[in-house]
Design an enzyme around this catalytic site. Sequence first.
Site, mmCIF file in Angstrom:
data_model
loop_
_atom_site.group_PDB
_atom_site.id
_atom_site.type_symbol
_atom_site.label_atom_id
_atom_site.label_comp_id
_atom_site.label_asym_id
_atom_site.label_seq_id
_atom_site.Cartn_x
_atom_site.Cartn_y
_atom_site.Cartn_z
ATOM 1 N N LYS A 100 9.085 4.370 -6.158
ATOM 2 C CA LYS A 100 10.473 4.710 -5.811
ATOM 3 C C LYS A 100 10.593 6.212 -5.551
ATOM 4 O O LYS A 100 11.268 6.642 -4.617
ATOM 5 C CB LYS A 100 11.411 4.318 -6.955
ATOM 6 C CG LYS A 100 11.524 2.824 -7.177
ATOM 7 C CD LYS A 100 12.606 2.538 -8.202
ATOM 8 C CE LYS A 100 12.615 1.092 -8.609
ATOM 9 N NZ LYS A 100 13.434 0.836 -9.776
ATOM 10 N N HIS A 151 -6.783 -26.521 -3.759
ATOM 11 C CA HIS A 151 -7.444 -26.600 -2.455
ATOM 12 C C HIS A 151 -7.546 -25.232 -1.795
ATOM 13 O O HIS A 151 -7.904 -25.124 -0.624
ATOM 14 C CB HIS A 151 -6.701 -27.599 -1.554
ATOM 15 C CG HIS A 151 -6.773 -28.987 -2.119
ATOM 16 N ND1 HIS A 151 -7.643 -29.938 -1.647
ATOM 17 C CD2 HIS A 151 -6.117 -29.559 -3.162
ATOM 18 C CE1 HIS A 151 -7.502 -31.049 -2.360
ATOM 19 N NE2 HIS A 151 -6.578 -30.837 -3.285
ATOM 20 N N GLU A 170 5.407 -7.010 -16.182
ATOM 21 C CA GLU A 170 6.115 -5.743 -16.358
ATOM 22 C C GLU A 170 6.234 -5.366 -17.833
ATOM 23 O O GLU A 170 6.354 -4.198 -18.179
ATOM 24 C CB GLU A 170 7.520 -5.840 -15.722
ATOM 25 C CG GLU A 170 7.807 -4.686 -14.795
ATOM 26 C CD GLU A 170 9.067 -4.885 -13.959
ATOM 27 O OE1 GLU A 170 8.964 -4.769 -12.739
ATOM 28 O OE2 GLU A 170 10.147 -5.149 -14.525
#
Length: 427
Positions: free
Chosen positions: A417, A303, A282
């Site tokens: 948002k 793995h 961010e």
Amino acid sequence: MIKTEISNIWGAIDFSALMAAEERLGQAHAMLAEGKGPGNDFLGWYHLPSGTTEAELDAISAAARKIRMDSQALVVVGIGGSYLGARAAIEYMNGVLHNESDPVKIYFAGNHLSTRALHELLDRLEHVDFSINIVSKSGSTMETAVAARMLRQLLVRRYGMDKARERIYVTTDPENGKLRKQTKEEGYESFPIPSNVGGRYSVLTACGLLPMAVAGIDIRAVMAGARQAEADLDVRSMENPAWLYAAARNALYEHGKKIELFCSYEPCFEYVGRWWQQLFGESEGKDGKGIFPTCLQFTTDLHSMGQLIQQGERTMFETVVRFAPASRNLNIDMDWKDLDELNYLVNKPVTYVEENAIEGVIQAHVDGGVPVIVLECGEMNARTLGYLFYFFQLSCGISAYMLGVNPFNQPGVEAYKKNMMTNLGRG
Ligand code: PA5
């Protein structure tokens, strides 16, 4: 306390590329220290460790004691910077199975919009005395607000208005936002996230410290480690491990290494990785720039992701966080039948296998074209944790200023948002 080891990056960059960054490092560090860069109204974290008072820590410890006395569970309601640091610290100190051993369970909510997950938590709380800690700097985050409302109403139904109030703890901006207004109106106990400390830099405020204290973590030791980091890492030269880390990752980025794999060999470190990922992602990912930060758990993820790391596109580098061996030893026992053919390791500690794995992985990845930065962190304890939090915040601030971006805003997060609010009819 932290050593940045860069002997495994020279295949990708040379010494001169690193040293060329020295002046920019100095400028970036000065921008933070003197508050002269973009976002300078969010530099409260810089002197937070030395600036936090005993009275503030006492108030947090007192609330934590009360919660431990009257609650079997604490639900920490928050998202992003208002949640990851607390979870990181609790798992780092108490292990991923902490809720199986501690009489006070710590649950996290408000970090998603999943009905299934909310139901699961509400069911879990059915016969449990609990308190909630609502954490939101802005006070208006949808995920947090939705979960907080449900949990608040559950408390009111169970205990009545007055008793419920005593089980609600709020951590938010000292003055602004809906949550602060509600806190004042309802009379909840509250703790400030200072106005000049942004979400992802807030772990060393009550935002991280209250849940840590409820989990029985020595928050004074965490803060002592952070204070030591604040003092140690003020050095303005390449001897500063934060400079070296910022310089190495920026030089690698400039040489085509666009992805940083943040790896540790401790399962309990996973959420520190997630906290780190938010911090760097961010802070740096804007203006069309930024290293893509991702965290991996070794040897587990070898793995699943090992193939890609070894032979995929050569655009990544690795940062490995290493700790001193565990103080409690665990040896491999003798088995007379030896059907699993492990007897060649009899009486060897698991640490011996792990150390050999770590060395083998680093060598393989470097040979495969993935440069590796190693952060040697010493003992895995509360002091080291505080030190690490500060180390990464400082490295991130320096690194972002070197990149030419504002480390303290997140304008891009608003896009989803805005759409969500429009869809919800809020405008
Ligand atoms: O770093 C940030 O500012 C964000 O990640 C916030 O922490 C996150 O969006 C939560 O915001 P708030 O604490 O305002 O609810």
